[in-house]
Design a protein around this motif. Sequence first.
Motif, PDB file in Angstrom:
ATOM      1  N   THR A 117       0.805  -1.235   0.000  1.00  0.00           N
ATOM      2  CA  THR A 117       0.000   0.000   0.000  1.00  0.00           C
ATOM      3  C   THR A 117       0.833   1.279   0.000  1.00  0.00           C
ATOM      4  OG1 THR A 117      -0.176  -0.360   2.381  1.00  0.00           O
ATOM      5  CG2 THR A 117      -2.102  -0.922   1.064  1.00  0.00           C
ATOM      6  N   GLY A 118       2.139   1.178  -0.065  1.00  0.00           N
ATOM      7  CA  GLY A 118       2.959   2.387  -0.105  1.00  0.00           C
ATOM      8  C   GLY A 118       3.350   2.842   1.284  1.00  0.00           C
ATOM      9  N   VAL A 119       3.545   4.138   1.438  1.00  0.00           N
ATOM     10  CA  VAL A 119       4.165   4.658   2.658  1.00  0.00           C
ATOM     11  C   VAL A 119       3.361   4.365   3.923  1.00  0.00           C
ATOM     12  CG1 VAL A 119       5.357   6.550   1.492  1.00  0.00           C
ATOM     13  CG2 VAL A 119       3.081   6.933   2.446  1.00  0.00           C
ATOM     14  N   PHE A 120       4.067   4.305   5.025  1.00  0.00           N
ATOM     15  CA  PHE A 120       3.466   4.237   6.363  1.00  0.00           C
ATOM     16  C   PHE A 120       3.035   5.674   6.668  1.00  0.00           C
ATOM     17  CE2 PHE A 120       4.367   4.471  11.081  1.00  0.00           C
ATOM     18  CZ  PHE A 120       3.262   3.707  11.475  1.00  0.00           C
ATOM     19  N   ALA A 121       1.729   5.931   6.528  1.00  0.00           N
ATOM     20  CA  ALA A 121       1.241   7.310   6.548  1.00  0.00           C
ATOM     21  C   ALA A 121       0.969   7.790   7.970  1.00  0.00           C
ATOM     22  CB  ALA A 121      -0.010   7.417   5.687  1.00  0.00           C
TER      23      ALA A 121
END
Length: 456
Positions: A318-322
């Motif tokens: 899912t991409g970056v650790f937001a």
Amino acid sequence: MTISPLRNSNSERDIASLIHPYTHLAQHAHSGPLTMVSGEGAYVFDDQGNRYLEGMAGLWSASLGFSEQRLADAAYRQLTTLPFYHLFNHRSTEPAIELAERLLQIAPEGLSKVLFANSGSEANDQAMKIVWFYHNAIGKPEKKKIISRWRGYHGVTVGAGSMTGLPANHALFDLPIDRVLHTDSPSYYHYAQPGESRSAFVDRIVGNLEALIEREGPETIGAFIAEPVNGSGGVLVPPEGYFERIQEVLRKHDILFIVDEVITGFGRTGSMFGSETYALKPDIMTVAKALSASYLPISATMISETIWETMREQTEKTGVFAHGVTYTGHPTCAAVAVETLKIYEERDIVGHVREISPYFMERLYALNDQPLVGETRGVGLIGAVEIVADKETKRPFDAALAVQPRIAKAVLEQGVLLRSIREAIAICPPLIIGKNEVDLIFDTLEAGIRQVAAEL
Ligand SMILES: Cc1ncc(COP(=O)(O)O)c(C=O)c1O
């Protein structure tokens, strides 16, 4: 509004401009503040030149007192090298790296990564978010509820404030949020039934926890959070066997254990962490306060390798650790915390606490013979004296009499700062105190209790 510092006293200027946390706002407008201006060792000085022994280390936190030159120098060095940089988007700083490494070296076994924040509340809030992130990532999106304990204290942000188990933190703030459940406080003194033994009490409250888990469905419970010794709920020391049994229940139902070491971290209980004192195995552990000896704001959430691995893998999908705040791992705060940890090691602060604690506890327990004292309890260098109207029945005083605040005031007038919490007077001095200061605290407290008892 124009305020001239030249024409107004600190008190008038304060009343005209500040909102004070944990303060009776209406009363403050009449009483004004006690304004501190400097510190030396375990003592602080107010703007009238009065000296006070800080028997609460400020807010359970100023472990090294108020004049540690090395911490001021560490801050200055970093401020004049790189005052700020952040950790977002693959950036880093040397103090943040070194602090994370040092924390992991001393942390309980199994914790493998560190996420910084600025306060204990944020550290617990992000612990809660990590529990949710983790369970989403492993395909158990329904396993989200967090169980904390009545009288537990975990901070005031929406998540942490929900986990806090004190009515005043919930009423009027519309907390707790609905994913947070509360279970029994482990205070034998307050909650044992008549004639119930300590072990029967532990059986009962652990049974209640298990019943709660079964009622809600273990598949919906993500984590349980507890402080090794509960501070703001009244310095509640767990009964023997309590945590062992609790951890069995958590393991049985696959529930993560968040250990809040915001007060107990860094020597307070006579071990580096309360987790050591009480044989706890945290999946997530939070620290703040004495992490920087309170010289600058910084906190941390430490997580197990299993949680870390899942988080890392999730970002492949899912991409970056937001998640993160501007000051996550602020380099100046981190540099001060690194220096703090070096001081703890070089001066063997844990060894000092172990050495002085038996005397501290002896003086604390001796107060049992005093009027109004229902119970004394503590461990390491943290303790409390429970003040009651009737020692036999444990009946508390009518709150309108403000007995505990009156004792705290009497003590303050004699130059010692302690805190009245619910029915107790709490004691949590800087870890650097010596025998003379222990005597000063307890001599003054004993006199304060006698004075108020005589007035009643
Ligand atoms: C055990 C515990 N957790 C969390 C907190 C919240 O920390 P902060 O006030 O830095 O947000 C506190 C504060 O006293 C605390 O005692």
